[in-house]
Design a protein around this motif. Structure first.
Motif, short mmCIF file in Angstrom:
data_model
loop_
_atom_site.label_atom_id
_atom_site.label_comp_id
_atom_site.label_asym_id
_atom_site.label_seq_id
_atom_site.Cartn_x
_atom_site.Cartn_y
_atom_site.Cartn_z
N LEU A 1 7.56 9.07 0.66
CA LEU A 1 6.77 7.91 0.27
C LEU A 1 6.73 6.91 1.41
O LEU A 1 7.77 6.59 1.99
CB LEU A 1 7.37 7.25 -0.97
CG LEU A 1 6.70 5.97 -1.48
CD1 LEU A 1 5.31 6.28 -2.04
CD2 LEU A 1 7.56 5.30 -2.54
N SER A 2 5.54 6.43 1.75
CA SER A 2 5.40 5.37 2.74
C SER A 2 4.90 4.11 2.05
O SER A 2 3.96 4.17 1.24
CB SER A 2 4.43 5.78 3.86
OG SER A 2 4.94 6.88 4.58
N LEU A 3 5.52 2.99 2.36
CA LEU A 3 5.14 1.69 1.81
C LEU A 3 4.74 0.78 2.96
O LEU A 3 5.55 0.50 3.85
CB LEU A 3 6.30 1.06 1.03
CG LEU A 3 6.84 1.83 -0.17
CD1 LEU A 3 8.02 1.09 -0.79
CD2 LEU A 3 5.75 2.05 -1.22
N HIS A 4 3.50 0.30 2.91
CA HIS A 4 3.01 -0.59 3.95
C HIS A 4 2.79 -1.98 3.37
O HIS A 4 2.04 -2.15 2.40
CB HIS A 4 1.68 -0.04 4.52
CG HIS A 4 1.06 -0.94 5.53
ND1 HIS A 4 -0.30 -1.21 5.57
CD2 HIS A 4 1.61 -1.65 6.57
CE1 HIS A 4 -0.55 -2.03 6.58
NE2 HIS A 4 0.58 -2.31 7.20
N SER B 1 -5.90 4.31 7.24
CA SER B 1 -6.42 5.28 6.28
C SER B 1 -6.25 4.75 4.86
O SER B 1 -5.45 3.85 4.60
CB SER B 1 -5.69 6.62 6.43
OG SER B 1 -4.29 6.45 6.24
N LYS B 2 -7.00 5.30 3.95
CA LYS B 2 -6.99 4.83 2.56
C LYS B 2 -5.67 5.18 1.88
O LYS B 2 -5.24 6.34 1.91
CB LYS B 2 -8.15 5.46 1.79
CG LYS B 2 -8.26 4.98 0.35
CD LYS B 2 -9.44 5.62 -0.35
CE LYS B 2 -9.53 5.16 -1.81
NZ LYS B 2 -10.67 5.79 -2.51
N PRO B 3 -5.00 4.21 1.26
CA PRO B 3 -3.75 4.51 0.56
C PRO B 3 -4.01 5.25 -0.75
O PRO B 3 -5.12 5.22 -1.28
CB PRO B 3 -3.16 3.12 0.30
CG PRO B 3 -4.35 2.23 0.20
CD PRO B 3 -5.36 2.78 1.17
N ASP B 4 -2.98 5.88 -1.26
CA ASP B 4 -3.10 6.55 -2.55
C ASP B 4 -3.11 5.55 -3.70
O ASP B 4 -3.64 5.81 -4.77
CB ASP B 4 -1.95 7.54 -2.74
CG ASP B 4 -2.04 8.70 -1.74
OD1 ASP B 4 -2.94 9.55 -1.92
OD2 ASP B 4 -1.24 8.74 -0.80
N ARG C 1 0.86 -1.18 0.00
CA ARG C 1 0.00 0.00 0.00
C ARG C 1 0.89 1.23 0.00
O ARG C 1 1.82 1.34 0.80
CB ARG C 1 -0.91 -0.03 1.23
CG ARG C 1 -1.69 -1.33 1.34
CD ARG C 1 -2.38 -1.50 2.69
NE ARG C 1 -3.55 -0.61 2.79
CZ ARG C 1 -3.71 0.29 3.75
NH1 ARG C 1 -2.76 0.47 4.67
NH2 ARG C 1 -4.79 1.03 3.79
N LEU C 2 0.61 2.18 -0.90
CA LEU C 2 1.45 3.35 -1.09
C LEU C 2 0.76 4.60 -0.57
O LEU C 2 -0.42 4.86 -0.86
CB LEU C 2 1.78 3.55 -2.58
CG LEU C 2 2.82 2.63 -3.23
CD1 LEU C 2 2.36 1.18 -3.26
CD2 LEU C 2 3.13 3.10 -4.64
N PHE C 3 1.51 5.39 0.20
CA PHE C 3 1.01 6.65 0.74
C PHE C 3 1.97 7.77 0.33
O PHE C 3 3.18 7.66 0.54
CB PHE C 3 0.92 6.60 2.27
CG PHE C 3 -0.02 5.56 2.80
CD1 PHE C 3 -1.34 5.88 3.09
CD2 PHE C 3 0.40 4.26 3.03
CE1 PHE C 3 -2.21 4.93 3.60
CE2 PHE C 3 -0.46 3.30 3.54
CZ PHE C 3 -1.78 3.63 3.81
N LYS C 4 1.41 8.83 -0.20
CA LYS C 4 2.21 9.95 -0.68
C LYS C 4 2.25 11.09 0.34
O LYS C 4 1.21 11.50 0.86
CB LYS C 4 1.63 10.47 -2.00
CG LYS C 4 2.21 11.79 -2.49
CD LYS C 4 1.42 12.32 -3.67
CE LYS C 4 1.89 13.71 -4.08
NZ LYS C 4 1.10 14.26 -5.21
N ASN C 5 3.46 11.58 0.61
CA ASN C 5 3.68 12.80 1.41
C ASN C 5 2.98 12.75 2.77
O ASN C 5 2.28 13.70 3.16
CB ASN C 5 3.25 14.04 0.62
CG ASN C 5 4.10 14.25 -0.63
OD1 ASN C 5 5.18 13.69 -0.74
ND2 ASN C 5 3.60 15.05 -1.55
N ARG C 6 3.16 11.64 3.48
CA ARG C 6 2.64 11.53 4.85
C ARG C 6 3.79 11.09 5.77
O ARG C 6 3.89 9.92 6.15
CB ARG C 6 1.50 10.52 4.91
CG ARG C 6 0.35 10.83 3.94
CD ARG C 6 -0.84 9.95 4.24
NE ARG C 6 -1.67 9.75 3.06
CZ ARG C 6 -2.77 9.03 3.03
NH1 ARG C 6 -3.19 8.43 4.13
NH2 ARG C 6 -3.47 8.88 1.91
#
Length: 210
Positions: free
Chosen positions: A151-154, A120-123, A105-110
């Protein structure tokens, strides 16, 4: 010839010639633009091991260097860049085993995400297939992942093992130097300072108008 099927239709379909494509090393060079000192991997079994999976393309199959989760299957990477990037693709490689992650799951600028934040919903999100060649490329939404400074990678789960292990995370894209606003701010500050001499007059006019 090795035939690789696109996993779940989520990634770029042309994999057959990537292993002999010399440009892949250039395209997957964003690892060199990571602020490694501030990169963190949550739930890593060995401290600092998360940083080792961001490495040159030609070292992607060195499975002796890897990160493994500690308490459960989850891994969370917080990846700051030294500038801004346009992220175009991601590759996850490691030994084919039940401990290979099956989703990312990718999250931008967090920045500074924790496991409390991953609900929370990933980008963007991918189901990923086991890849011991580092050839399966997952294409990101370029419009979404434009101007990324963090970039966050879960990795929430794997194929059935108690812990998750991976050896390579490749990031493909373009890098842009961060804009330094110091000079611009100074320029804007000069103008108010020059106008300060007129402030008494302006105040008098304001009083008169009132």
């Amino acid at each position: 010839m090795l035939l690789i099927m696109p996993p779940h239709g989520n990634c770029n379909g042309d994999h057959n010639h990537q292993h002999d494509n010399p440009e892949m090393g250039i395209e997957y060079s964003l690892y060199s633009k990571i602020n490694t000192e501030n990169l963190e991997c949550l739930n890593e079994a060995v401290e600092g091991s998360g940083k080792t999976v961001f490495k040159p393309w030609e070292d992607r199959l060195n499975f002796e260097v890897f990160v493994e989760s500690d308490a459960d299957q989850e891994l969370l990477f917080n990846i700051p860049f030294v500038g801004n990037v346009k992220l175009k693709g991601i590759i996850i490689a490691g030994e084919e085993a039940d401990n290979f992650p099956n989703r990312v799951r990718l999250f931008k600028n967090r920045p500074n995400m924790t496991f409390d934040d991953v609900s929370s919903k990933p980008d963007q999100e991918f189901e990923i297939s086991q890849d011991n060649q580092g050839l399966l490329e997952y294409a990101t939404k370029v419009v979404t992942f434009n101007n990324v400074h963090h970039l966050s990678l879960h990795f929430p789960s794997n194929f059935g093992a108690d812990v998750t292990r991976l050896a390579y995370i490749g990031l493909k894209g373009e890098f842009f130097e961060a804009h330094h606003h110091g000079v611009t701010i100074c320029n804007y500050e000069i103008r108010p300072n020059m106008m300060d001499h007129k402030n008494p007059l302006n105040e008098n006019v304001s009083r008169d108008v009132q």
